[in-house]
Motif scaffolding. Structure first.
Motif, PDB file in Angstrom:
ATOM      1  N   ALA A  92      36.135  32.269  43.528  1.00 19.07           N
ATOM      2  CA  ALA A  92      34.923  32.558  43.939  1.00 19.07           C
ATOM      3  C   ALA A  92      34.618  32.956  45.401  1.00 19.07           C
ATOM      4  N   ASN A  93      35.580  31.983  45.849  1.00 18.19           N
ATOM      5  CA  ASN A  93      35.580  32.034  47.552  1.00 18.19           C
ATOM      6  C   ASN A  93      36.306  33.280  48.090  1.00 18.19           C
ATOM      7  N   ALA A  94      37.457  33.218  47.496  1.00 22.16           N
ATOM      8  CA  ALA A  94      38.560  34.381  47.942  1.00 22.16           C
ATOM      9  C   ALA A  94      37.944  35.912  47.526  1.00 22.16           C
ATOM     10  N   CYS A  95      37.134  35.761  46.441  1.00 23.48           N
ATOM     11  CA  CYS A  95      36.638  37.088  46.259  1.00 23.48           C
ATOM     12  C   CYS A  95      35.296  37.280  46.230  1.00 23.48           C
ATOM     13  N   SER A  96      34.243  36.246  47.062  1.00 22.53           N
ATOM     14  CA  SER A  96      32.955  36.606  46.947  1.00 22.53           C
ATOM     15  C   SER A  96      32.747  37.857  47.498  1.00 22.53           C
ATOM     16  N   ARG A  97      33.069  38.684  48.347  1.00 23.80           N
ATOM     17  CA  ARG A  97      32.707  39.903  48.760  1.00 23.80           C
ATOM     18  C   ARG A  97      32.908  40.936  47.611  1.00 23.80           C
ATOM     19  N   GLU A  98      34.089  40.913  47.091  1.00 27.92           N
ATOM     20  CA  GLU A  98      34.502  41.725  45.767  1.00 27.92           C
ATOM     21  C   GLU A  98      33.683  41.335  44.793  1.00 27.92           C
ATOM     22  N   ILE A  99      33.240  40.263  44.305  1.00 32.68           N
ATOM     23  CA  ILE A  99      32.458  39.817  43.295  1.00 32.68           C
ATOM     24  C   ILE A  99      30.902  40.531  43.377  1.00 32.68           C
ATOM     25  N   VAL A 100      30.510  40.420  44.494  1.00 33.25           N
ATOM     26  CA  VAL A 100      29.150  40.655  44.886  1.00 33.25           C
ATOM     27  C   VAL A 100      29.134  42.393  45.067  1.00 33.25           C
ATOM     28  N   LYS A 101      29.850  42.793  45.864  1.00 35.64           N
ATOM     29  CA  LYS A 101      29.673  44.273  46.295  1.00 35.64           C
ATOM     30  C   LYS A 101      30.313  45.110  45.373  1.00 35.64           C
ATOM     31  N   CYS A 103      31.727  44.308  42.327  1.00 30.75           N
ATOM     32  CA  CYS A 103      31.345  44.151  40.590  1.00 30.75           C
ATOM     33  C   CYS A 103      30.153  43.795  40.267  1.00 30.75           C
ATOM     34  N   ALA A 104      29.245  43.770  41.366  1.00 29.54           N
ATOM     35  CA  ALA A 104      27.705  43.262  41.055  1.00 29.54           C
ATOM     36  C   ALA A 104      27.494  41.930  40.159  1.00 29.54           C
ATOM     37  N   GLY A 105      28.288  41.071  40.497  1.00 33.07           N
ATOM     38  CA  GLY A 105      28.428  39.817  39.706  1.00 33.07           C
ATOM     39  C   GLY A 105      28.120  38.718  40.634  1.00 33.07           C
ATOM     40  N   SER A 106      28.070  37.555  40.114  1.00 32.56           N
ATOM     41  CA  SER A 106      27.683  36.123  40.866  1.00 32.56           C
ATOM     42  C   SER A 106      29.032  35.555  40.960  1.00 32.56           C
ATOM     43  N   THR A 107      28.895  34.788  42.271  1.00 33.12           N
ATOM     44  CA  THR A 107      30.104  33.827  42.599  1.00 33.12           C
ATOM     45  C   THR A 107      29.887  32.391  41.711  1.00 33.12           C
ATOM     46  N   LYS A 108      28.778  32.518  41.001  1.00 28.68           N
ATOM     47  CA  LYS A 108      28.582  31.179  40.317  1.00 28.68           C
ATOM     48  C   LYS A 108      29.138  31.179  38.801  1.00 28.68           C
ATOM     49  N   GLU A 109      29.240  32.655  38.521  1.00 27.16           N
ATOM     50  CA  GLU A 109      29.958  33.022  36.978  1.00 27.16           C
ATOM     51  C   GLU A 109      31.084  33.866  37.379  1.00 27.16           C
ATOM     52  N   SER A 111      34.122  34.351  36.420  1.00 29.06           N
ATOM     53  CA  SER A 111      35.008  34.507  35.438  1.00 29.06           C
ATOM     54  C   SER A 111      34.548  35.625  34.650  1.00 29.06           C
ATOM     55  N   LYS A 112      32.990  36.160  34.770  1.00 24.08           N
ATOM     56  CA  LYS A 112      32.420  37.027  34.324  1.00 24.08           C
ATOM     57  C   LYS A 112      32.912  38.484  35.027  1.00 24.08           C
ATOM     58  N   SER A 113      33.250  38.122  36.189  1.00 23.63           N
ATOM     59  CA  SER A 113      33.713  39.335  37.069  1.00 23.63           C
ATOM     60  C   SER A 113      35.138  39.544  36.996  1.00 23.63           C
ATOM     61  N   VAL A 114      35.895  38.759  36.611  1.00 22.48           N
ATOM     62  CA  VAL A 114      37.221  38.978  36.602  1.00 22.48           C
ATOM     63  C   VAL A 114      37.995  40.334  36.144  1.00 22.48           C
ATOM     64  N   PRO A 115      37.415  40.749  34.790  1.00 25.41           N
ATOM     65  CA  PRO A 115      37.896  41.951  34.397  1.00 25.41           C
ATOM     66  C   PRO A 115      37.452  43.079  35.359  1.00 25.41           C
ATOM     67  N   CYS A 116      36.460  43.127  35.867  1.00 27.28           N
ATOM     68  CA  CYS A 116      35.892  44.031  36.951  1.00 27.28           C
ATOM     69  C   CYS A 116      36.929  43.932  38.100  1.00 27.28           C
ATOM     70  N   LEU A 117      37.243  42.628  38.505  1.00 29.57           N
ATOM     71  CA  LEU A 117      38.113  42.666  39.614  1.00 29.57           C
ATOM     72  C   LEU A 117      39.724  43.209  39.653  1.00 29.57           C
ATOM     73  N   MET A 118      39.947  43.125  38.413  1.00 29.53           N
ATOM     74  CA  MET A 118      41.250  43.637  38.013  1.00 29.53           C
ATOM     75  C   MET A 118      41.289  45.063  38.019  1.00 29.53           C
ATOM     76  N   THR A 119      40.133  45.744  38.011  1.00 32.35           N
ATOM     77  CA  THR A 119      40.405  47.495  37.926  1.00 32.35           C
ATOM     78  C   THR A 119      39.706  48.023  39.405  1.00 32.35           C
ATOM     79  N   ALA A 120      38.828  46.833  40.325  1.00 36.59           N
ATOM     80  CA  ALA A 120      38.057  47.602  41.154  1.00 36.59           C
ATOM     81  C   ALA A 120      38.982  48.147  42.238  1.00 36.59           C
TER      82      ALA A 120
END
Lengths: 137, 237
Positions: A92-101, A103-109, A111-120
């Motif tokens: 959540a910390n290491a990927c906070s920028r990626e998750i929000v910017k 993957c349009a996800g939330s750092t509170k969840e 794991s929901k952004s992980v599949p997106c992070l894999m291909t982003a």
């Protein structure tokens, strides 16, 4: 194959440890526990399942009869499992920028952004390493 | 990233696979190689993570599944004493709908008549946890299905297989912290033999992992809007 294995083992032993944060897969931790303590678990922890709290408690209670190998490794194994689990929270910390910017996800969840992070595209090295440590990739 | 590579290699043959396994071990084993060098003579036979992932990530539609009802059905059928009861190999599978789901069958050694996993199978259970944490399986929920061969009392087998399926779920939840929301368990006893032609074959004791649901996407917002307000008053008391 055996030779090849030994050679790889040799390379692994001599290669400098890359990142200090590297974690161990659950399977490797579990295998080390079984390799080090199978006899002790069978003899002293009958009826205790592969539950880290209960097994750790049972092995500590039987400290005196543990083989040196088991004694050295069991604590380290449970620690390694714990580190692997804890690594999920660091994503959540290491990927906070990626998750929000990205993957349009939330750092509170996370794991929901992980599949997106894999291909982003444009995921930082830090974020990638955090996902490796957590076992996501 | 390793998945497509693994799948492409699948058909090339055993040699390629063995090489890949070695490479995988080289990449993953990390610091433990220093602590306890694995002797090549005792090479592990546990399944590879990607072999678990490959079938389970092929999920299409969620089945209409009522696990509680299925448990009840198994218990009831295992108690039937009717004279017309077919022998084990002739019984119709109790949950044929399960056979259509993405499934991985795995050998796990338990102590006799108990749900205690033997140390020889710790690695395999760890591998299942590794697969469930991997990104491509992260969006899914799973059903853990216990089975037994058809020796001993039929009713006891139904209960034993349920306890074993529960035990695997508990290990995944407690030891490896896979969230319990993703895991359900059911024991089918000897009501859906995996090798019906040989009711006493060890293959019938395998555990099955099935992909049964896609976890709700971004459930956070509606949940944050509805649940916590209901909980708060309770906490303050």
């Amino acid at each position: 194959m055996v030779r090849g294995g030994s050679f790889l083992l040799f390379v692994a032993l001599t290669a400098p440890q890359l990142a200090a944060a590297e974690t161990t897969s659950f399977a490797d931790s579990a295998a080390l526990l079984a390799r080090s303590c199978a006899a002790e678990i069978t003899a002293n922890c009958r009826g205790v399942n592969f539950n880290s709290d209960r097994l750790k408690e049972c092995l500590s209670r039987n400290q005196d009869v543990l083989s040196p190998q088991c004694k050295t490794n069991y604590f380290q194994v449970f620690d390694a499992i714990q580190k692997r689990i804890a690594a999920r929270a660091t994503v959540a910390n290491a990927c906070s920028r990626e998750i929000v910017k990205l993957c349009a996800g939330s750092t509170k969840e996370t794991s929901k952004s992980v599949p997106c992070l894999m291909t982003a595209k444009g995921v930082s090295r830090n974020c990638t390493q955090a996902m490796v440590d957590a076992g996501y990739r | 990233m390793m998945c497509p590579v693994t799948r492409n290699l699948r058909d090339i043959g055993l040699l390629a696979r063995a090489l890949l396994l070695l490479a995988g071990r080289f990449l993953l084993a990390g610091p433990f190689l220093l602590a306890a060098p694995a002797s090549p003579a005792r090479a592990q036979t546990a399944v590879a993570r990607d072999d678990i992932i490959a079938p389970l990530e092929r999920f299409e539609t969620a089945p209409d599944l009522d696990v509680a009802a299925l448990r009840q059905q198994v218990l009831e059928r295992s108690k039937s004493r009717s004279k017309n009861e077919p022998p084990p190999q002739k019984r119709p599978p109790i949950a044929p709908e399960l056979t259509k789901l993405p499934t991985f069958n795995v050998d796990i050694q338990f102590d006799v008549d108990t749900p205690i996993v033997q140390p020889a199978s710790y690695q395999t259970v760890g591998r299942i946890a590794d697969a469930m944490v991997y990104s491509s399986l992260l969006p899914y929920g799973f059903l853990i299905v216990g089975h037994t061969e058809s020796t001993g009392r039929r009713e006891n087998n139904a209960i034993l297989s349920q306890r074993r399926a529960d035990a695997i779920r508990d290990i995944l939840v407690n030891t490896f912290k896979i969230t319990s929301k993703r895991l359900q368990s059911v024991g089918l006893g000897e009501e859906q033999l995996l090798d019906p032609a040989r009711p006493n074959a060890p293959a019938n004791n395998q555990v099955q992992i099935m992909t049964v649901m896609k976890m709700p996407e971004q459930s956070e917002l509606p949940a944050a809007a509805s649940k916590p307000p209901a909980k708060k008053p309770a906490k303050k008391r």
